[in-house]
Motif scaffolding. Structure first.
Motif, PDB file in Angstrom:
ATOM      1  N   TYR A  68       0.838  -1.204   0.000  1.00  0.00           N
ATOM      2  CA  TYR A  68       0.000   0.000   0.000  1.00  0.00           C
ATOM      3  C   TYR A  68       0.874   1.256   0.000  1.00  0.00           C
ATOM      4  N   LEU A  72       1.165   4.295  -2.883  1.00  0.00           N
ATOM      5  CA  LEU A  72       1.031   5.718  -2.609  1.00  0.00           C
ATOM      6  C   LEU A  72       2.287   6.509  -2.956  1.00  0.00           C
ATOM      7  N   TYR A 104      -1.254   6.005  -6.318  1.00  0.00           N
ATOM      8  CA  TYR A 104      -2.306   5.096  -6.789  1.00  0.00           C
ATOM      9  C   TYR A 104      -3.193   4.717  -5.603  1.00  0.00           C
ATOM     10  N   LEU A 105      -4.448   5.146  -5.653  1.00  0.00           N
ATOM     11  CA  LEU A 105      -5.397   4.894  -4.567  1.00  0.00           C
ATOM     12  C   LEU A 105      -6.259   3.661  -4.821  1.00  0.00           C
ATOM     13  N   ARG A 106      -5.909   2.897  -5.845  1.00  0.00           N
ATOM     14  CA  ARG A 106      -6.598   1.655  -6.213  1.00  0.00           C
ATOM     15  C   ARG A 106      -7.978   1.949  -6.802  1.00  0.00           C
ATOM     16  N   SER A 117      -9.012   7.655  -7.537  1.00  0.00           N
ATOM     17  CA  SER A 117      -8.493   8.993  -7.847  1.00  0.00           C
ATOM     18  C   SER A 117      -9.418   9.737  -8.810  1.00  0.00           C
ATOM     19  N   PRO A 316     -11.445   1.363  -0.204  1.00  0.00           N
ATOM     20  CA  PRO A 316     -10.450   2.168  -0.927  1.00  0.00           C
ATOM     21  C   PRO A 316     -10.885   3.618  -1.133  1.00  0.00           C
ATOM     22  N   GLY A 320      -8.981   6.745   0.511  1.00  0.00           N
ATOM     23  CA  GLY A 320      -8.447   7.764  -0.384  1.00  0.00           C
ATOM     24  C   GLY A 320      -8.910   9.156  -0.016  1.00  0.00           C
ATOM     25  N   LEU A 323      -7.119  10.396   3.095  1.00  0.00           N
ATOM     26  CA  LEU A 323      -5.749  10.801   2.770  1.00  0.00           C
ATOM     27  C   LEU A 323      -5.720  12.168   2.093  1.00  0.00           C
TER      28      LEU A 323
END
Length: 350
Positions: A68, A72, A104-106, A117, A316, A320, A323
């Motif tokens: 993970y 990121l 990359y936030l999946r 994203s 996810p 995201g 964050l």
């Protein structure tokens, strides 16, 4: 100054790493199987195995955490071809690939094959617009009212403004949203022509195109700005009254300047540090505090997206958004420290 900024950035990165660690372990200790959540009704043994392999859900928790962090990080090392939608290859050595990429936030669990994203990118501008207009409204009304209250200290107008400030600070945002929506968009809709729900762009039923609708901003901006408005009024009044007892104010008064001139052109600038503190704190808090307001008014922003993610257990997406909000807090705090230095050169740089 450069060393100061670099120290702030280093400290902020450590804070952001702590936030990433907390939310990762908070969401990954839950008993739900993320692979089954992603597949929904389409789950089968083969599909579950593929999802577990792609996202490393079958690995130990500490390895999942490392993967993970790699997702990121803007720079990451891979043994095989990366799964990211876009990246720039920096170095390829002995089957190891060093790449540069966007964090990359999946992908979303419930909005299939859509990047987190992309969902955040579509909602983030709406929250920025809402927060900026709300804090701007609070500043352009709150600072003059604070000046007026300080100028007429202990008079009837001061008591009235102070009462308004206290009511604004004590009114919960969700309650204010419900009351304002009920009064101005339901009871008085014939007069205001305002809608209870609506985003910045609405779909025209006749043409099917998106149309800018600025009137949908009015109620959420006013609602979101009420509490910071009350705080800014109170802080401006208190700070100016404290400044008026300083020697330089007495010197200016002895030169024949009026009290109003002294307040506006002398006391106000030295009083703005506390106002900047409040405004920056509220502006950062609006990214998360607008959750109820955006949801009640149907405003397509981060707050509404966060609630939708929580209701659908879209881990996810929720991680995201948290964050992004934490990153905004950190960037705004760095910016505020620089504004402090500009407003008051006496602030020490360590």
């Amino acid at each position: 100054m450069i060393n100061y900024i670099l120290n702030k950035i280093s400290y902020s990165i450590l804070i952001l790493l702590g936030v990433v660690t907390i939310i990762f372990f908070l969401f990954n200790v839950m008993p739900a199987d993320p692979a089954k959540m992603m597949l929904g009704d389409r789950d089968n043994a083969r599909q579950i195995d593929l999802i577990n392999k792609k996202y490393h859900f079958d690995e130990p928790l500490y390895k999942q955490y490392a993967y993970y962090l790699q997702d990121l990080s803007p720079i990451s090392i891979h043994y095989e071809t990366p799964v990211y939608p876009s990246y720039i290859k920096i170095l390829d050595l002995n089957n190891y690939i060093l790449i540069f990429k966007k964090p990359y936030l999946r992908t979303s669990f419930y909005q299939k094959d859509i990047l987190v994203s992309d969902l955040i990118y579509s909602a983030f501008p709406n929250t920025i617009i809402l927060a900026l207009l709300s804090i701007f409204l609070a500043l352009i009304i709150g600072v003059p009212l604070g000046i007026l209250a300080a100028f007429f200290k202990d008079k009837l107008i001061d008591k009235f403004i102070s009462l308004f400030s206290v009511l604004g600070m004590s009114l919960p945002s969700f309650l204010a949203a419900v009351l304002i929506a009920y009064i101005f968009a339901y009871k008085l809709q014939w007069l205001t022509n305002l809608n209870i729900t609506g985003s910045l762009f609405v779909i025209n039923d006749a043409t099917g195109t998106s149309v800018l609708s600025l009137k949908n901003l009015i109620l959420p901006v006013f609602t979101l700005g009420i509490r910071p408005l009350g705080v800014i009024v109170h802080l401006t009044r208190t700070a100016i009254i404290d400044e008026l007892s300083n020697d330089y104010i007495l010197l200016a008064r002895s030169k024949g300047f009026s009290m109003f001139y002294v307040i506006v052109f002398h006391a106000l600038r030295n009083s703005l540090t506390s106002v900047v503190t409040a405004a920056s704190g509220w502006f950062a808090g609006m990214f998360s505090g607008a959750v109820f307001i955006e949801y009640i008014f149907g405003w397509h922003g981060l707050g509404k997206l966060l609630v939708d993610g929580l209701l659908s257990v879209d881990f996810p997406l929720v991680m995201g958004i948290i964050l992004v909000i934490a990153t905004c807090f950190i960037l705004i705090n760095i910016l505020v420290d620089l504004i402090y230095i500009w407003l008051d050169p006496r602030v020490e740089i360590n």
